[in-house]
Design a protein around this motif. Sequence first.
Motif, short mmCIF file in Angstrom:
data_model
loop_
_atom_site.label_atom_id
_atom_site.label_comp_id
_atom_site.label_asym_id
_atom_site.label_seq_id
_atom_site.Cartn_x
_atom_site.Cartn_y
_atom_site.Cartn_z
N LEU A 1 0.74 -1.21 -0.10
CA LEU A 1 -0.02 0.07 -0.02
C LEU A 1 0.86 1.28 0.08
O LEU A 1 0.62 2.16 -0.60
CB LEU A 1 -0.96 -0.03 1.20
CG LEU A 1 -1.99 -0.83 1.17
CD1 LEU A 1 -2.78 -1.00 2.64
CD2 LEU A 1 -3.23 -0.99 0.08
N ASN A 2 1.88 1.14 0.58
CA ASN A 2 2.68 2.35 0.75
C ASN A 2 3.61 2.79 -0.42
O ASN A 2 3.66 3.69 -1.08
CB ASN A 2 3.87 2.03 1.63
CG ASN A 2 4.73 3.53 2.03
OD1 ASN A 2 4.02 4.50 2.49
ND2 ASN A 2 5.99 3.37 2.44
N VAL A 3 4.04 1.60 -1.24
CA VAL A 3 4.56 1.79 -2.59
C VAL A 3 3.47 2.50 -3.62
O VAL A 3 3.99 2.73 -4.71
CB VAL A 3 5.37 0.47 -2.94
CG1 VAL A 3 4.45 -0.54 -3.73
CG2 VAL A 3 6.28 0.80 -3.92
N LEU A 4 2.44 2.22 -3.46
CA LEU A 4 1.54 2.59 -4.44
C LEU A 4 0.91 4.05 -4.45
O LEU A 4 -0.37 4.33 -4.54
CB LEU A 4 0.25 1.85 -4.63
CG LEU A 4 0.51 0.15 -5.07
CD1 LEU A 4 -0.74 -0.36 -4.88
CD2 LEU A 4 0.99 0.28 -6.31
N GLU A 5 2.00 4.89 -4.14
CA GLU A 5 1.55 6.29 -4.40
C GLU A 5 1.09 6.76 -5.55
O GLU A 5 0.34 7.42 -5.72
CB GLU A 5 2.81 7.03 -3.91
CG GLU A 5 3.39 6.97 -2.49
CD GLU A 5 2.01 7.82 -1.37
OE1 GLU A 5 1.43 8.60 -1.78
OE2 GLU A 5 2.10 7.27 -0.33
N HIS B 1 -4.68 3.19 4.07
CA HIS B 1 -3.13 3.58 4.09
C HIS B 1 -3.08 4.83 5.20
O HIS B 1 -2.05 4.93 5.73
CB HIS B 1 -2.61 4.15 2.60
CG HIS B 1 -1.54 4.60 2.63
ND1 HIS B 1 -0.81 5.83 2.69
CD2 HIS B 1 0.01 4.11 2.64
CE1 HIS B 1 0.29 6.20 2.52
NE2 HIS B 1 0.80 5.07 2.63
N LYS B 2 -4.13 5.71 5.00
CA LYS B 2 -3.97 6.83 5.87
C LYS B 2 -4.17 6.47 7.31
O LYS B 2 -3.51 6.98 8.28
CB LYS B 2 -5.04 7.83 5.72
CG LYS B 2 -5.23 9.12 6.41
CD LYS B 2 -6.37 9.98 6.03
CE LYS B 2 -6.39 11.25 6.79
NZ LYS B 2 -5.29 12.19 6.60
N LEU B 3 -5.01 5.39 7.55
CA LEU B 3 -5.35 4.84 8.90
C LEU B 3 -3.82 4.30 9.36
O LEU B 3 -3.63 4.38 10.52
CB LEU B 3 -6.14 3.80 8.76
CG LEU B 3 -6.60 3.00 9.99
CD1 LEU B 3 -7.02 3.82 11.36
CD2 LEU B 3 -7.54 1.93 9.76
N ILE B 4 -3.15 3.58 8.64
CA ILE B 4 -2.03 2.69 9.25
C ILE B 4 -0.67 3.49 9.00
O ILE B 4 0.43 3.13 9.57
CB ILE B 4 -1.76 1.50 8.70
CG1 ILE B 4 -1.49 1.61 7.16
CG2 ILE B 4 -3.00 0.55 9.11
CD1 ILE B 4 -1.50 0.17 6.32
N THR B 5 -0.80 4.48 8.47
CA THR B 5 0.49 5.50 8.31
C THR B 5 0.29 6.86 9.28
O THR B 5 1.07 7.70 8.91
CB THR B 5 0.76 5.75 7.19
OG1 THR B 5 -0.34 6.56 6.33
CG2 THR B 5 1.20 4.75 6.13
#
Length: 555
Positions: free
Chosen positions: A487-491, A550-554
């Motif tokens: 999820l992080n790499v899929l900016e 992604h917002k939740l876990i970062t």
Amino acid sequence: MALPININDLVNGQAIEWERLEFKQGWNPEEIVHTLCAFANDINNWGGGYIIVGIAEKDGRPILPPAGLAPESLDRIQGAVLTLAYQLLPNYFPLIQPYTLQGQHILILWCPAGDNRPYTAPITQGKAAQRYPYIRFGSRSIIAKEDNLRRLQELTARIPFDDRINGKATIDDLDLGLIQAFLQEVKSDLYEESKQIPFADLCLNMKIVNGPKEALRPLNVGLLFFSRNPEKFLERSWIELVIHKDKTGKNFSEKYFKGPLHHQLRAILDYFRNNVIEEVVEKVAHKAEANRHFNFPYEAIEEALSNAVYHKSYEMDKPIEVQLWPDRIEILSFPGPVPPVDAQILKQNKRIVARDYRNRRIGDLLKELHLTEGRGTGFPTIRNAMKENNSPEPVFETDEQSTYFLSVLLAKEQKTDAIEAVTFTNLEELSYFLNTLSDQANDQAKTSDSKGNEVLKNDLPRLSDQASDQAVQIIESLLNDKVLTILNVLEEPKKRVEILEHIGLRNHSDNREKYLDPLVKLGWIEMTIPEKPTHQDQKYKRTIQGEILHKLITR
């Protein structure tokens, strides 16, 4: 005898405003007598000023290092100052002190406001010269005419209350320890001398007593700063703090801050710093740094309280009243501002410079202690501090008769859209939560002609640390520990080979089925060309649910 001020701060305009400083490279009796007269008249009740001989100036600022004076000229110039003092009518005598600054000799004339205004000085040094009253206009000394002359005449024998003799007290009511602590803090050369000279001479040199030597009496400013119990002589000269536990006004406690004025101010500021001010940290997705702010910015509280201490009337037996509510701080002092400042001017969002000041000596001592800034900077300082903290605009209020002055600092509104109570016990609950927020984002997008993803970037609710931690635990235990990295790499959309290589795996169908297909099935990522899964340009991207997760876990 040394002056009760730090000379480096003085020369650099750090303790005294530039308008109250006059720099002279050499001895010029005609200009200096005019400045002596202007400082003595003190038309704005600023507290007089300082003439510094031996330092050249440019645009009102000193040119350093000093040009300096010849050592053999110091005695001659001091004698010439005495001659000029007799030229003023009524006679006026400044305090004179030579200093060495950056290896050069200079001479400082401290010219406090006089007690017998208006003063006049000869226009030239010739015989039978005409006499005029001089005043300060900016950094220049000019002849008082028309309105300024009328204002000056109205000041005849009118001394601000803080600079008056207090008949209730004696010089013994002043405390040597408090005086020496002040001199040591401001780094005055007078501190060392204070250990040896008579106490009466020390007080005279600090201008905190007055009267004949056989019957010296403290000035009110001396009692306010250098008496252990100033309220014995100036009734209710303290700060009252009322702490409201809720908004009803029925559940409250009180605290009283007494003692020397600067001790009161520092004590209540320490209380706010240690018991009231709270920092709030908000983590923001896609940003390394969190947003930080305070419920109340300290700088605004400090300036508002300092203003109240500086500008209230100690002639009135009314304390400064501070009301601490859950959502605001109210600071009330009496009376209101000095004309021409009124209720309408207070509403204007700009720097306000009054033509007159109620407490000239209190202001000087607070500035030397760095507890307040120069004239006219209080309101802008408070407004800027509140603005930088993203707090509501401060409120400054008085009535038509200027009987009171109220400052209100509103607490920064905390975001109420944080989801604090949400909990996840399994993957289905997490997915349902993400789908619900996704639907809300899409609904908002329809009313704003935007896409759901755009809404998410600006208007997604904050999520609690608890919810974030639970989501991570569920994902890692029920899926795998690569989900967060994917999820992080899929900016931006990426091909399968790029994603798998980033998480350290080969581009193999088994890896796709294990790591990517489950996320597609959950609706957290999707293909850019879903109708052709094996297309050579196929990429993967986060869905709205994936953006939310992604917002939740970062956070």
